[in-house]
Design a protein around this motif. Structure first.
Motif, mmCIF file in Angstrom:
data_model
loop_
_atom_site.group_PDB
_atom_site.id
_atom_site.type_symbol
_atom_site.label_atom_id
_atom_site.label_comp_id
_atom_site.label_asym_id
_atom_site.label_seq_id
_atom_site.Cartn_x
_atom_site.Cartn_y
_atom_site.Cartn_z
ATOM 1 N N GLY A 19 0.734 -1.056 -0.065
ATOM 2 C CA GLY A 19 -0.081 -0.393 0.259
ATOM 3 C C GLY A 19 0.685 1.194 -0.367
ATOM 4 N N PRO A 397 -12.819 -4.520 0.622
ATOM 5 C CA PRO A 397 -13.400 -5.666 1.740
ATOM 6 C C PRO A 397 -14.407 -5.402 2.288
ATOM 7 N N GLN A 412 -4.951 -1.652 7.974
ATOM 8 C CA GLN A 412 -4.936 -3.106 7.528
ATOM 9 C C GLN A 412 -5.447 -3.311 6.393
ATOM 10 N N GLU A 413 -6.242 -2.801 5.571
ATOM 11 C CA GLU A 413 -6.568 -3.512 4.457
ATOM 12 C C GLU A 413 -5.622 -2.719 2.918
ATOM 13 N N LEU A 414 -5.417 -1.650 3.012
ATOM 14 C CA LEU A 414 -4.497 -1.345 2.611
ATOM 15 C C LEU A 414 -3.469 -1.041 1.880
ATOM 16 N N ARG A 417 -0.443 -5.313 3.159
ATOM 17 C CA ARG A 417 -0.457 -5.458 2.019
ATOM 18 C C ARG A 417 0.539 -6.739 1.613
ATOM 19 N N ALA A 419 2.553 -8.059 -1.645
ATOM 20 C CA ALA A 419 2.970 -8.586 -2.537
ATOM 21 C C ALA A 419 4.233 -9.383 -3.069
ATOM 22 N N LEU A 432 -0.073 -8.943 -6.490
ATOM 23 C CA LEU A 432 -0.922 -9.218 -5.581
ATOM 24 C C LEU A 432 -1.431 -11.079 -5.648
ATOM 25 N N ASP A 436 -6.217 -13.126 -2.382
ATOM 26 C CA ASP A 436 -5.704 -11.352 -1.530
ATOM 27 C C ASP A 436 -7.384 -11.201 -2.079
ATOM 28 N N ALA A 438 -8.930 -8.430 -0.985
ATOM 29 C CA ALA A 438 -8.537 -6.563 -1.422
ATOM 30 C C ALA A 438 -8.294 -6.311 -2.517
ATOM 31 N N ALA A 439 -7.898 -6.918 -3.413
ATOM 32 C CA ALA A 439 -6.898 -6.897 -4.586
ATOM 33 C C ALA A 439 -7.403 -5.854 -5.552
ATOM 34 N N PHE A 442 -7.568 -2.489 -4.069
ATOM 35 C CA PHE A 442 -6.420 -2.307 -4.615
ATOM 36 C C PHE A 442 -6.366 -1.664 -5.417
#
Length: 453
Positions: A19, A397, A412-414, A417, A419, A432, A436, A438-439, A442
């Motif tokens: 992120g 997410p 936490q979410e962005l 991450r 990779a 990613l 994942d 949240a990919a 993102f």
């Protein structure tokens, strides 16, 4: 049954903080300011000031405020490329350069915050009355057990600092995060902070929602001088500035006020429950330095029985008030509700102290810690923008419905991450994971930032 995992080190690079590429997009928007900073304060044979600031913002975006945390990114090409660095400083270099030059760079941070928000034009969030709130308050930061410059006894009963913060909008974009000694009174030297925060809020509102500003402050700022300062900000061509400040009754006797109002008559009592009655009325007040009269909403509460049914030997009388320049079209009850929304800023204070790990500041030098706080304000706005643009859409997410995401959720979410860092075609790629969740959010956010330049 035995443990089924085996561990080995791979022959390609990974990053746990993909992120930072999104953080870097926001910092890239500030390139003209960074270039001017480097030109104004050149450093022969060392890293430029912009690299030091970008590096530290990269740490704060991960909830790391300790200077030693930079050592984990020495030689990390992704960290350097993502944040636009010419090199990654060592921990001693970062600390020593900030200690030596922090006071010289104070003006940069306010310019950077304004430039970032002006270019991003976020949704600040309006009040029901159509104003954009500007919530200003101080809060305690516990630094007990240290000998840092400026640490002293705060109103919260701990040794530490008592900084002043100013947040624009209901979603909490920080315009000012000024460090203060712990023993400093809320209203002391606040004029200087208002000279920065209020005009900046007006300029940002002009570029964005084009709405009037409502400055909300608690009773510690109940001062005729501060009210007059804010009224002087009302100039042609700029959004109007109104005030809503909790009245400080000081030595006013609530019982005497109650007796006087009952003698004058006209009190309309409400009875929310047995043993409790509440009356609200309004008076016009003349404040020194302001030509027109302001409104003061007064509320008196009398309790003879507490919420558990216990009777008092002597009635409990509480006197409260709110001084405002809002027009009479906004009712007294609505004004009380508007002030109640001021309490949301306590959540923003907590995000600085816990989500960004800034309860205990990293340096023993006051100026260095002051610059750290200002860079934290810039970082907060970057994370707030990422949350607003990336965690409220259909591909975000799974989270509960909300109008904004707190910084911890954004980190936490962005930011955190995993990779794979791929060097291909003369540039770096981030791979990613297929698992994942949240990919999608993102990638959408990264593409949006890349398209906007």
């Amino acid at each position: 049954m035995g443990f089924g995992f085996r561990v080995k080190q791979l022959d390609y690079d990974l990053t746990p903080v993909a992120g930072l590429a999104l953080v870097g997009h926001h910092l890239k928007r500030l390139d003209p300011l960074f270039k001017r900073l480097d030109a104004q304060w050149p450093c022969r044979g060392g890293l430029p000031p912009s690299t030091l600031m970008r590096s530290y913002v990269g740490l704060l975006a991960q909830s790391k405020s300790d200077f030693d945390a930079i050592e984990g990114f020495r030689g990390d090409r992704f960290f350097q490329e993502a944040l636009g660095l010419v090199g990654v400083p060592s921990s001693p270099t970062l600390r020593q350069r900030l200690d030596a030059q922090a006071a010289l760079w104070f003006d940069f941070t306010s310019q950077a915050i304004e430039a970032l928000l002006r270019k991003s034009q976020p949704d600040y969030g309006l009040l029901p009355c159509g104003h954009v709130p500007l919530d200003i308050d101080t809060f305690a930061m516990d630094n007990s057990g240290t000998a840092k410059d400026g640490v002293s006894r705060t109103y919260a009963g701990v040794d530490g600092y008592c900084p002043l913060a100013a947040y624009l909008g209901t979603h909490g974009f920080c315009l000012e995060f000024a460090l203060r000694p712990g023993a400093q009174h809320s209203a002391s030297e606040t004029t200087y902070n208002l000279e920065t925060a209020v005009p900046m809020a007006q300029r940002l509102s002009t570029a964005g929602p084009k709405a009037p500003i409502l400055v909300r402050m608690d009773a510690g700022f109940c001062s005729a001088a501060l009210m007059a300062d804010m009224q002087r900000c009302n100039r042609p061509g700029l959004p109007r500035v109104d005030v809503l400040i909790k009245w400080n009754p000081r030595k006013t006797d609530p019982l005497e006020v109650l007796r006087r109002q009952e003698l004058e008559g006209g009190l309309l009592w409400q009875h929310p429950r047995a043993g409790k009655r509440v009356a609200v009325w309004e008076v016009a007040v003349q404040v020194e330095g302001i030509a027109h009269r302001l409104r003061r909403i007064v509320r008196i509460t009398e309790r003879t029985v507490d919420a558990r049914g216990q009777q008092f030997l002597v009635p409990e009388i509480i006197l409260e008030g709110w001084t405002t320049s809002l027009p009479k079209a906004i009712s007294a009850e609505a004004i009380i509700d508007l002030y109640a929304g001021h309490a949301t800023h306590e959540q923003f204070h907590a995000e600085f102290k816990t989500d960004m790990d800034l309860e205990r500041l990293p340096s023993g030098k006051f100026d260095t810690n002051d610059l750290v706080c200002q860079l934290a304000a810039l970082t907060m706005n970057v994370l707030r923008l990422m949350g607003q643009q990336g965690l409220l859409g259909p591909h975000a997410p799974v989270r509960h419905a909300a109008r904004r995401r707190r910084l911890k959720t954004v980190i936490q979410e962005l930011v955190i991450r995993a990779a794979r860092v791929i060097n291909h075609g003369g540039r770096l790629w981030l791979g990613l994971g297929a698992n994942d969740k949240a990919a999608r959010a993102f990638c959408d956010l990264h593409a949006q930032f890349a398209a906007s330049g």
